[in-house]
Write a protein that holds these residues in place. Structure first.
Motif, PDB file in Angstrom:
ATOM      1  N   GLY A   1      -3.763   2.284 -13.728  1.00 17.37           N
ATOM      2  CA  GLY A   1      -3.507   2.851 -12.412  1.00 17.37           C
ATOM      3  C   GLY A   1      -3.222   4.340 -12.486  1.00 17.37           C
ATOM      4  O   GLY A   1      -3.653   5.112 -11.622  1.00 17.37           O
ATOM      5  N   ALA A   2      -2.513   4.784 -13.541  1.00 19.86           N
ATOM      6  CA  ALA A   2      -2.237   6.206 -13.712  1.00 19.86           C
ATOM      7  C   ALA A   2      -3.522   6.988 -13.949  1.00 19.86           C
ATOM      8  O   ALA A   2      -3.686   8.111 -13.453  1.00 19.86           O
TER       9      ALA A   2
ATOM     10  N   LEU B   1      -5.454   5.489  -2.206  1.00 10.45           N
ATOM     11  CA  LEU B   1      -4.950   6.198  -3.374  1.00 10.45           C
ATOM     12  C   LEU B   1      -3.467   6.547  -3.247  1.00 10.45           C
ATOM     13  O   LEU B   1      -2.715   6.435  -4.217  1.00 10.45           O
ATOM     14  N   GLY B   2      -3.053   6.972  -2.040  1.00 17.24           N
ATOM     15  CA  GLY B   2      -1.627   7.204  -1.846  1.00 17.24           C
ATOM     16  C   GLY B   2      -0.830   5.916  -1.957  1.00 17.24           C
ATOM     17  O   GLY B   2       0.292   5.902  -2.499  1.00 17.24           O
ATOM     18  N   GLY B   3      -1.419   4.810  -1.459  1.00 16.79           N
ATOM     19  CA  GLY B   3      -0.751   3.517  -1.602  1.00 16.79           C
ATOM     20  C   GLY B   3      -0.625   3.099  -3.051  1.00 16.79           C
ATOM     21  O   GLY B   3       0.412   2.567  -3.478  1.00 16.79           O
ATOM     22  N   LEU B   4      -1.676   3.326  -3.847  1.00 10.66           N
ATOM     23  CA  LEU B   4      -1.606   3.003  -5.270  1.00 10.66           C
ATOM     24  C   LEU B   4      -0.526   3.834  -5.958  1.00 10.66           C
ATOM     25  O   LEU B   4       0.214   3.325  -6.823  1.00 10.66           O
ATOM     26  N   LEU B   5      -0.429   5.117  -5.580  1.00  5.07           N
ATOM     27  CA  LEU B   5       0.617   5.960  -6.157  1.00  5.07           C
ATOM     28  C   LEU B   5       2.000   5.399  -5.858  1.00  5.07           C
ATOM     29  O   LEU B   5       2.880   5.367  -6.736  1.00  5.07           O
TER      30      LEU B   5
ATOM     31  N   GLY C   1       0.202   7.315   1.929  1.00  3.06           N
ATOM     32  CA  GLY C   1       0.486   6.202   1.026  1.00  3.06           C
ATOM     33  C   GLY C   1       1.863   5.625   1.250  1.00  3.06           C
ATOM     34  O   GLY C   1       2.053   4.399   1.181  1.00  3.06           O
ATOM     35  N   VAL C   2       2.848   6.487   1.522  1.00  5.84           N
ATOM     36  CA  VAL C   2       4.200   6.007   1.816  1.00  5.84           C
ATOM     37  C   VAL C   2       4.190   5.117   3.056  1.00  5.84           C
ATOM     38  O   VAL C   2       4.793   4.034   3.076  1.00  5.84           O
ATOM     39  N   LEU C   3       3.498   5.568   4.104  1.00  2.00           N
ATOM     40  CA  LEU C   3       3.440   4.778   5.336  1.00  2.00           C
ATOM     41  C   LEU C   3       2.740   3.442   5.103  1.00  2.00           C
ATOM     42  O   LEU C   3       3.196   2.393   5.585  1.00  2.00           O
ATOM     43  N   ALA C   4       1.619   3.469   4.382  1.00  2.00           N
ATOM     44  CA  ALA C   4       0.906   2.218   4.103  1.00  2.00           C
ATOM     45  C   ALA C   4       1.757   1.292   3.258  1.00  2.00           C
ATOM     46  O   ALA C   4       1.766   0.068   3.465  1.00  2.00           O
ATOM     47  N   PHE C   5       2.477   1.853   2.307  1.00  2.00           N
ATOM     48  CA  PHE C   5       3.315   1.055   1.410  1.00  2.00           C
ATOM     49  C   PHE C   5       4.464   0.404   2.161  1.00  2.00           C
ATOM     50  O   PHE C   5       4.730  -0.787   2.024  1.00  2.00           O
ATOM     51  N   ARG C   6       5.143   1.206   2.988  1.00  2.00           N
ATOM     52  CA  ARG C   6       6.325   0.694   3.700  1.00  2.00           C
ATOM     53  C   ARG C   6       5.963  -0.286   4.817  1.00  2.00           C
ATOM     54  O   ARG C   6       6.713  -1.219   5.095  1.00  2.00           O
TER      55      ARG C   6
END
Length: 464
Positions: free
Chosen positions: A435-436, A326-330, A180-185
């Motif tokens: 989202g939570a 899901l990691g991106g949503l987080l 999710g961190v990678l997708a977000f960044r």
């Protein structure tokens, strides 16, 4: 230009998702096996022999892992030392009986492992009848010591590993968070920055969280290695180099574990380097992430599947897509929204709306892949609809499917309702709440996944 950007991002994600297929194809020559099960034995189960056997032979449905195999023989007078275990090309193990067995009932307890390191054990009995000599043929001292070591380890192997499941859950959560961190960044923030929205704070928050999660991943990996070794060798010898090295180097499970740990190290180094050189740090981070994605496929049911390439590919696609979604949503909730709310110029809630709408196409693209890859994985495991209701694996899978349906339902609500109300403080609060809930249910999905990983698939249930 907006049309071009709209097509470029999904195509870029599709390219990343296709990379596991290439890796799985390259790894195909490593193994093409099913989970090991005992097919027959000599002496046979419940047999009554007039001539004492000279050795114990076990034939399996797939190649057993010799370095992880144990055989124990007990009779009327207690444990009987056996010779060293040897294997042949017929998927079998053999251990000689150095002395002639007298009349009585005997029990054979065996243990081995499949290609993915999962321990498989069982036992059967046979009887020797008639008058046979008790003359003993002395065995070499080193063989007796070797047999005693085998017997102790086989008797001590535990049946249940709550620590293993907990470690596995933490690993899965950490992996999804890292993806999710990678997708977000690299997928969510660049289009936002192109529109003039400040993203440095959000990117830094996500990176710091990812680095902390990697520490959790490493601790969980160490715990999982220890519990796996305990299951195979017993607690007293679980940390010995003589048992850890074969586990890590002679099984697909060990290769998967190494790839995960080395991948986490590369990812951490990549993130640290990227603060000074993005051109060097980003490829390192992505390479490490691919190793981490391959790890659960090689240390789970996929590695021991008859459909090796297909199973590993589906597992990797399932994990990558779930991580982006899901990691991106987080990351949107814990890094993006707080960063947008701290902006001092412009409408903060409008920035939150732009952030969510930048993430939405990725989630919309990955959610169907999670479902399709999951269905494909289930098909390779179950082998038929009857196994859904009649096996523990099938019933656990049904629970996971139900939880995934809840996550998908919450995602649909966020997409159709909550997202459209963004732009105001009330809309931001509502999205953070829904989202939570989606993330909380997703955590339960991961719990169900950890139980699936440790549950034999229907095709494994082979008895002598």
């Amino acid at each position: 230009m907006p049309r071009l950007v709209g097509w470029t991002r999904p195509l870029a994600v599709a390219g990343v998702l296709a990379m596991p297929c290439v890796l799985a194809g390259a790894a195909a020559p490593l193994r093409f096996v099913a989970h090991t099960g005992l097919k027959r034995s000599e002496p046979a189960k419940n047999s009554r022999l007039s001539v004492a056997p000279a050795r114990i032979s076990l034939w399996f449905t797939a190649r057993p892992q010799l370095v992880l195999s144990r055989i124990r023989l007990t009779g009327p007078s207690g444990a009987i030392p056996l010779g060293p275990i040897v294997a042949d090309t017929g998927y079998s193990l053999h251990a000689s009986i150095p002395r002639t067995l007298g009349p009585g009932d005997y029990r054979v307890q065996w243990q081995t492992a499949s290609a993915d390191g999962h321990p498989i054990r069982g036992e059967f009995t046979f009887a020797v009848i008639g008058q046979t000599a008790e003359a003993a043929v002395p065995s070499a001292p080193n063989e007796s010591a070797h047999a005693s070591h085998q017997q102790a380890a086989a008797a001590e192997a535990p049946r249940d590993h709550s620590e293993y499941r907990s470690a596995r859950w933490l690993e899965f959560v950490a992996l999804l968070t890292v993806l999710g961190v990678l997708a977000f960044r690299h997928g969510v923030l660049p289009p936002l920055a192109a529109r003039g929205v400040p993203t440095a704070d959000a990117a830094d928050r996500a990176r710091r969280l990812g680095q902390n999660v990697l520490v959790v991943y490493a601790i969980a990996a160490v715990v999982r290695l220890y519990t796996e070794s305990v299951a195979l060798h017993g607690a007293e010898e679980a940390l010995g180099a003589g048992v850890l090295m074969p586990l890590l180097t002679a099984t697909v499970w060990g290769v998967g574990w190494i790839l995960g740990v080395v991948g986490a190290m590369l990812l951490l180094i990549g993130w640290l380097v990227s603060k000074r050189s993005v051109a060097i740090g980003t490829p390192l981070a992505l390479t490490g992430a691919l190793g981490m994605v391959l790890s659960p496929a090689l240390s789970g049911h996929a590695a021991a599947s008859r459909h090796f390439v297909l199973s590993v590919t589906l597992d990797m696609l399932h994990v990558v897509a779930a991580g982006v979604w899901l990691g991106g949503l987080l990351m949107v909730l814990v890094a993006g929204v707080p960063a947008m709310r701290r902006l001092t110029n412009g409408n903060q809630d409008a920035a939150v709306s732009a952030l969510v709408n930048s993430f939405h196409p990725l989630a919309l693209f990955c959610a169907p892949i999670v479902v399709i890859a999951g269905l494909g994985t289930s098909w390779t495991r179950l082998g038929g609809f009857g196994a859904v209701w009649s096996t523990e694996y099938g019933r656990t899978l049904l629970l996971k499917v139900g939880l995934v349906a809840l996550v998908a339902g919450m995602g649909l609500y966020n997409s159709l309702r909550a997202r459209r109300r963004l732009g105001s403080p009330e809309g931001t609060r509502r999205f953070r709440a829904t989202g939570a809930i989606e993330i909380a249910v997703a955590a339960l999905v991961v719990v169900a996944t950890t139980f699936l990983v440790g549950t034999p698939v229907p095709s494994d249930m082979v008895s002598p």
